[in-house]
Design a protein around this motif. Structure first.
Motif, PDB file in Angstrom:
ATOM      1  N   GLY A 117     113.967  -8.825 -53.803  1.00 18.94           N
ATOM      2  CA  GLY A 117     114.082  -7.633 -54.649  1.00 18.94           C
ATOM      3  C   GLY A 117     112.893  -6.717 -54.734  1.00 18.94           C
ATOM      4  N   ASN A 118     111.847  -6.911 -53.930  1.00 20.16           N
ATOM      5  CA  ASN A 118     110.698  -6.000 -53.890  1.00 20.16           C
ATOM      6  C   ASN A 118     110.017  -5.855 -55.243  1.00 20.16           C
ATOM      7  N   SER A 119     109.815  -6.950 -55.937  1.00 21.50           N
ATOM      8  CA  SER A 119     109.101  -6.916 -57.214  1.00 21.50           C
ATOM      9  C   SER A 119     107.599  -6.794 -56.966  1.00 21.50           C
ATOM     10  N   PRO A 120     106.859  -6.040 -57.824  1.00 15.81           N
ATOM     11  CA  PRO A 120     105.403  -5.961 -57.679  1.00 15.81           C
ATOM     12  C   PRO A 120     104.728  -7.332 -57.745  1.00 15.81           C
ATOM     13  N   VAL A 121     105.348  -8.250 -58.514  1.00 16.41           N
ATOM     14  CA  VAL A 121     104.794  -9.611 -58.606  1.00 16.41           C
ATOM     15  C   VAL A 121     104.851 -10.302 -57.252  1.00 16.41           C
ATOM     16  N   LEU A 122     105.941 -10.089 -56.514  1.00 16.31           N
ATOM     17  CA  LEU A 122     106.087 -10.707 -55.197  1.00 16.31           C
ATOM     18  C   LEU A 122     105.058 -10.172 -54.207  1.00 16.31           C
ATOM     19  N   GLN A 123     104.634  -8.903 -54.414  1.00 17.61           N
ATOM     20  CA  GLN A 123     103.615  -8.332 -53.534  1.00 17.61           C
ATOM     21  C   GLN A 123     102.307  -9.118 -53.623  1.00 17.61           C
ATOM     22  N   LEU A 124     102.072  -9.738 -54.784  1.00 17.77           N
ATOM     23  CA  LEU A 124     100.836 -10.494 -55.001  1.00 17.77           C
ATOM     24  C   LEU A 124     101.039 -12.003 -54.872  1.00 17.77           C
ATOM     25  N   ALA A 125     102.226 -12.416 -54.402  1.00 19.46           N
ATOM     26  CA  ALA A 125     102.551 -13.845 -54.368  1.00 19.46           C
ATOM     27  C   ALA A 125     101.583 -14.636 -53.499  1.00 19.46           C
ATOM     28  N   LYS A 126     101.208 -14.077 -52.353  1.00 19.59           N
ATOM     29  CA  LYS A 126     100.327 -14.827 -51.452  1.00 19.59           C
ATOM     30  C   LYS A 126      98.957 -15.064 -52.085  1.00 19.59           C
ATOM     31  N   ASP A 127      98.517 -14.145 -52.968  1.00 24.08           N
ATOM     32  CA  ASP A 127      97.247 -14.342 -53.651  1.00 24.08           C
ATOM     33  C   ASP A 127      97.334 -15.452 -54.684  1.00 24.08           C
ATOM     34  N   GLY A 128      98.565 -15.818 -55.069  1.00 21.08           N
ATOM     35  CA  GLY A 128      98.745 -16.969 -55.949  1.00 21.08           C
ATOM     36  C   GLY A 128      98.341 -18.264 -55.281  1.00 21.08           C
ATOM     37  N   PHE A 129      98.385 -18.301 -53.943  1.00 22.22           N
ATOM     38  CA  PHE A 129      97.859 -19.442 -53.190  1.00 22.22           C
ATOM     39  C   PHE A 129      96.357 -19.282 -52.941  1.00 22.22           C
ATOM     40  N   TYR A 130      95.962 -18.067 -52.594  1.00 20.11           N
ATOM     41  CA  TYR A 130      94.602 -17.815 -52.103  1.00 20.11           C
ATOM     42  C   TYR A 130      93.549 -17.871 -53.213  1.00 20.11           C
ATOM     43  N   ILE A 131      93.757 -17.118 -54.291  1.00 19.94           N
ATOM     44  CA  ILE A 131      92.707 -16.975 -55.305  1.00 19.94           C
ATOM     45  C   ILE A 131      92.416 -18.292 -56.035  1.00 19.94           C
ATOM     46  N   PRO A 132      93.427 -19.035 -56.530  1.00 22.81           N
ATOM     47  CA  PRO A 132      93.097 -20.336 -57.157  1.00 22.81           C
ATOM     48  C   PRO A 132      92.444 -21.308 -56.170  1.00 22.81           C
ATOM     49  N   GLY A 133      92.923 -21.306 -54.929  1.00 28.80           N
ATOM     50  CA  GLY A 133      92.310 -22.167 -53.916  1.00 28.80           C
ATOM     51  C   GLY A 133      90.858 -21.804 -53.677  1.00 28.80           C
ATOM     52  N   LEU A 134      90.573 -20.495 -53.631  1.00 30.54           N
ATOM     53  CA  LEU A 134      89.195 -20.030 -53.442  1.00 30.54           C
ATOM     54  C   LEU A 134      88.311 -20.460 -54.608  1.00 30.54           C
ATOM     55  N   ILE A 135      88.787 -20.269 -55.838  1.00 30.14           N
ATOM     56  CA  ILE A 135      87.999 -20.648 -57.018  1.00 30.14           C
ATOM     57  C   ILE A 135      87.699 -22.143 -57.001  1.00 30.14           C
ATOM     58  N   SER A 136      88.696 -22.940 -56.653  1.00 30.98           N
ATOM     59  CA  SER A 136      88.511 -24.387 -56.617  1.00 30.98           C
ATOM     60  C   SER A 136      87.487 -24.795 -55.554  1.00 30.98           C
ATOM     61  N   ILE A 137      87.546 -24.148 -54.396  1.00 28.59           N
ATOM     62  CA  ILE A 137      86.590 -24.470 -53.323  1.00 28.59           C
ATOM     63  C   ILE A 137      85.166 -24.071 -53.732  1.00 28.59           C
ATOM     64  N   ILE A 138      85.015 -22.922 -54.397  1.00 30.33           N
ATOM     65  CA  ILE A 138      83.691 -22.494 -54.856  1.00 30.33           C
ATOM     66  C   ILE A 138      83.139 -23.487 -55.880  1.00 30.33           C
ATOM     67  N   GLN A 139      83.989 -23.947 -56.783  1.00 29.49           N
ATOM     68  CA  GLN A 139      83.555 -24.951 -57.763  1.00 29.49           C
ATOM     69  C   GLN A 139      83.114 -26.237 -57.072  1.00 29.49           C
ATOM     70  N   GLU A 140      83.871 -26.652 -56.078  1.00 32.06           N
ATOM     71  CA  GLU A 140      83.521 -27.866 -55.335  1.00 32.06           C
ATOM     72  C   GLU A 140      82.191 -27.693 -54.615  1.00 32.06           C
ATOM     73  N   CYS A 141      81.968 -26.517 -54.057  1.00 26.27           N
ATOM     74  CA  CYS A 141      80.693 -26.247 -53.373  1.00 26.27           C
ATOM     75  C   CYS A 141      79.524 -26.319 -54.345  1.00 26.27           C
ATOM     76  N   ARG A 142      79.707 -25.795 -55.550  1.00 25.11           N
ATOM     77  CA  ARG A 142      78.637 -25.837 -56.551  1.00 25.11           C
ATOM     78  C   ARG A 142      78.359 -27.266 -57.006  1.00 25.11           C
ATOM     79  N   GLN A 143      79.404 -28.055 -57.186  1.00 23.30           N
ATOM     80  CA  GLN A 143      79.228 -29.447 -57.606  1.00 23.30           C
ATOM     81  C   GLN A 143      78.486 -30.255 -56.545  1.00 23.30           C
ATOM     82  N   LYS A 144      78.831 -30.013 -55.285  1.00 27.99           N
ATOM     83  CA  LYS A 144      78.212 -30.770 -54.188  1.00 27.99           C
ATOM     84  C   LYS A 144      76.990 -30.072 -53.597  1.00 27.99           C
ATOM     85  N   ARG A 145      76.617 -28.934 -54.202  1.00 24.09           N
ATOM     86  CA  ARG A 145      75.466 -28.142 -53.752  1.00 24.09           C
ATOM     87  C   ARG A 145      75.581 -27.744 -52.276  1.00 24.09           C
ATOM     88  N   LEU A 146      76.764 -27.282 -51.935  1.00 24.02           N
ATOM     89  CA  LEU A 146      77.022 -26.801 -50.583  1.00 24.02           C
ATOM     90  C   LEU A 146      76.910 -25.269 -50.560  1.00 24.02           C
TER      91      LEU A 146
END
Length: 553
Positions: free
Chosen positions: A106-135
């Motif tokens: 149905g071409n909803s604006p929310v669907l336009q951002l659906a792929k970022d629902g995978f990308y942005i939380p994954g990115l935040i989690s990886i950055i947190q992991e890097c900080r914890q492990k000092r990477l």
């Protein structure tokens, strides 16, 4: 006899020790799997109940669609944050089909951002992991100064240009008698489009941990490409046989414009007016030109698998994907793809040195030539029509003249401004917040938004990235990994300095460019892992040999 007894006893002890060690490892793996399973069940239960509760709250406000969207979105965000690597794999798989999914639902604006629902939380989690492990988060460290320079230039434009426009938005709206713009929101979205996927370099670096995962990624991409090409071919056959009308029954100027109303099977906006000599298929993407750049990108990735994969079966798959890539470029009506796909194959042969590898090159070249020859014989009118269309377009508007015109147009609009006319002012996806200009070439588009200083900062940044990826590629000794790195580096080199249209603004190049740059930077480490594992095996074999000699003494 005593010696034989001693030997048999020592063998039994060694075997017992080995079996005990294996048993301990197996038990540890079982405990780890049970713990992960228990954690998954617990997390899933909490996420589903939490999403359902919020969905029920959204139901009175937006109805069933809002409730279902809220539930699906919250579950996706929660799982993507908890399992970032799986989220990034889902992001890469979803992206080529995003256009199809968006318009199917149905071409909803929310669907336009659906792929970022995978990308942005994954990115935040990886950055947190890097900080914890000092990477390190910015990879390589030498890229950090140019990245900071580009970000500062964008921040200056956002604050001083978009900010001043925001302060005057009400007065401008009164004078023009139009609804007030939201220039600062326009700038935020423009910044997200411009720099939002750069962190994929880091994501790719930490996503690919082993050589096995690397080959999984390259082979997965070939499979995705073949599926997308197959769907596009079915789309073309539906149009050709009349199951979809396309735009051939439109009137006037609509005969030459891609339209979402003409959508067929997959993808989005479509142009199909064969009697007028114009066909622009979107494949599985939102728009035809995005599909064209997907075809161009796959010229590099399919070539890499066809020439570099250690498995003969997957090299064959790569060859088939190469042939399909060129065939789809022809039937899709993508003029730029029709020109750049064969040119990219030739450039890759030269720059990667594969042309010297005659044993592997000749069978692939022969097979590709046979497949393309058969296609040309079966559909000569299609091939000729596409060639005529490309030549006609070039004669009407040569690419070099068009690029120079865009530079002149942008320079005149700047009126001496060194920091641009505002982030998002030439970004189509940001037009919901204000007026945007259509600048169809990349470097003029960047200059329009962030000025000559911002364009210089961008060129410095991509030049540094190109240099570091080249340095990484040249340091690899493993022949297979080095060949893959060479193909990916040529892709990075090409996208860094090409200015025709603006593929770095949207899918798929906005994803593939940064992601495969991160993959190249990871490959030297994978090669070192392989060398270290081989050394360990050699050391073990040497120790076993010494023990065997001692037992005979």
């Amino acid at each position: 006899m005593p010696k034989n007894k001693t030997k048999s006893k020592s063998k039994k002890q060694a075997g017992a020790g080995k079996s005990t060690l294996n048993l301990k490892e197996q038990l540890a793996q079982k405990r780890k799997a049970a713990k992960a399973r228990k954690e998954l069940i617990s997390f899933s239960t909490g996420a589903v109940f939490g999403a359902a509760f919020l969905g029920m709250m959204a139901f009175p406000l937006g109805g069933p669609k809002a409730a279902i969207g809220a539930i699906a979105g919250i579950i996706c965000l929660a799982f993507s944050f908890k399992y970032p690597r799986q989220a990034l794999w889902a992001f890469l798989i979803y992206m080529p089909f995003s256009g199809t999914i968006i318009y199917t639902l149905g071409n909803s604006p929310v669907l336009q951002l659906a792929k970022d629902g995978f990308y942005i939380p994954g990115l935040i989690s990886i950055i947190q992991e890097c900080r914890q492990k000092r990477l390190p988060i910015v990879i390589p460290k030498g890229l950090k100064p140019s990245l900071i320079l580009l970000f500062v230039c964008c921040l200056i434009t956002l604050l001083f240009v978009n900010g001043s426009q925001q302060m005057n938005a009400e007065q401008v709206a009164i004078l023009t008698r139009q609804p007030p713009e939201k220039p600062f929101a326009l700038g935020i979205l423009g910044l997200k489009v411009f720099m939002g996927y750069i962190p994929l370099i880091t994501c790719a670096y930490y996503l690919i941990r082993t050589k096995k995962e690397f080959f999984f990624m390259t082979r997965l991409h070939v499979i995705l490409a073949l599926i997308c090409f197959g769907l596009c071919f079915v789309q073309y056959m539906f149009l050709k046989t009349g199951r979809c009308a396309g735009t051939q029954f439109a009137e006037g100027g609509d005969l030459f414009k891609a339209s979402i109303e003409a959508r067929c099977l997959v993808g989005g906006s479509l142009l199909y007016s064969p009697e007028q000599g114009v066909i622009r298929l979107p494949g599985t993407f939102v728009a035809p030109w995005q599909w064209g750049w997907f075809i161009i990108s796959n010229a590099y990735f399919t070539f890499a698998t066809a020439f570099s994969d250690p498995s003969g079966l997957w090299r064959t798959f790569g060859l088939v994907a190469m042939a399909a890539d060129f065939a789809i470029a022809v039937i899709s009506g993508q003029r730029i793809a029709l020109a750049l796909v064969p040119a990219s194959f030739v450039i890759l042969l030269i720059l990667t040195g594969q042309i010297a590898n005659l044993k592997r090159f000749l069978p692939i070249a022969t097979g590709l030539a046979v497949l393309l020859g058969i296609a040309a014989v079966l559909y000569p009118e299609i091939v000729q029509e596409r060639i005529d269309s490309f030549v006609g377009r070039w004669e009407e508007s040569p690419a070099d003249e068009f690029i120079l015109y865009q530079f002149g147009f942008t320079w005149n609009n700047l009126k001496g401004s060194l920091i641009g006319l505002g982030l998002g002012r030439a970004t189509n996806s940001a037009r919901v917040f204000g007026n945007t200009a259509l600048v169809e070439t990349w470097f003029p588009k960047v200059m329009h938004e962030v000025g000559p200083i911002g364009l210089a900062a961008f060129l410095i940044f991509v030049s540094c990235l190109t240099f570091y990826t080249f340095k990484a590629y040249r340091s690899i000794r493993d022949p297979s990994l080095r060949s893959f790195a060479a193909c990916f580096w040529v892709f990075v080199l090409f996208i860094s300095y090409q200015t025709y249209y603006y593929p770095l603004d949207v899918d798929p190049v906005a994803v593939y460019y940064w992601f495969f740059a991160g993959v190249i930077l990871k490959l030297p480490e994978l090669a070192r892992q392989e060398d270290e594992s081989e050394e360990k095996v050699e050391q073990k074999n040497t120790k076993r040999g010494k023990k065997a000699k001692l037992s005979w003494v």
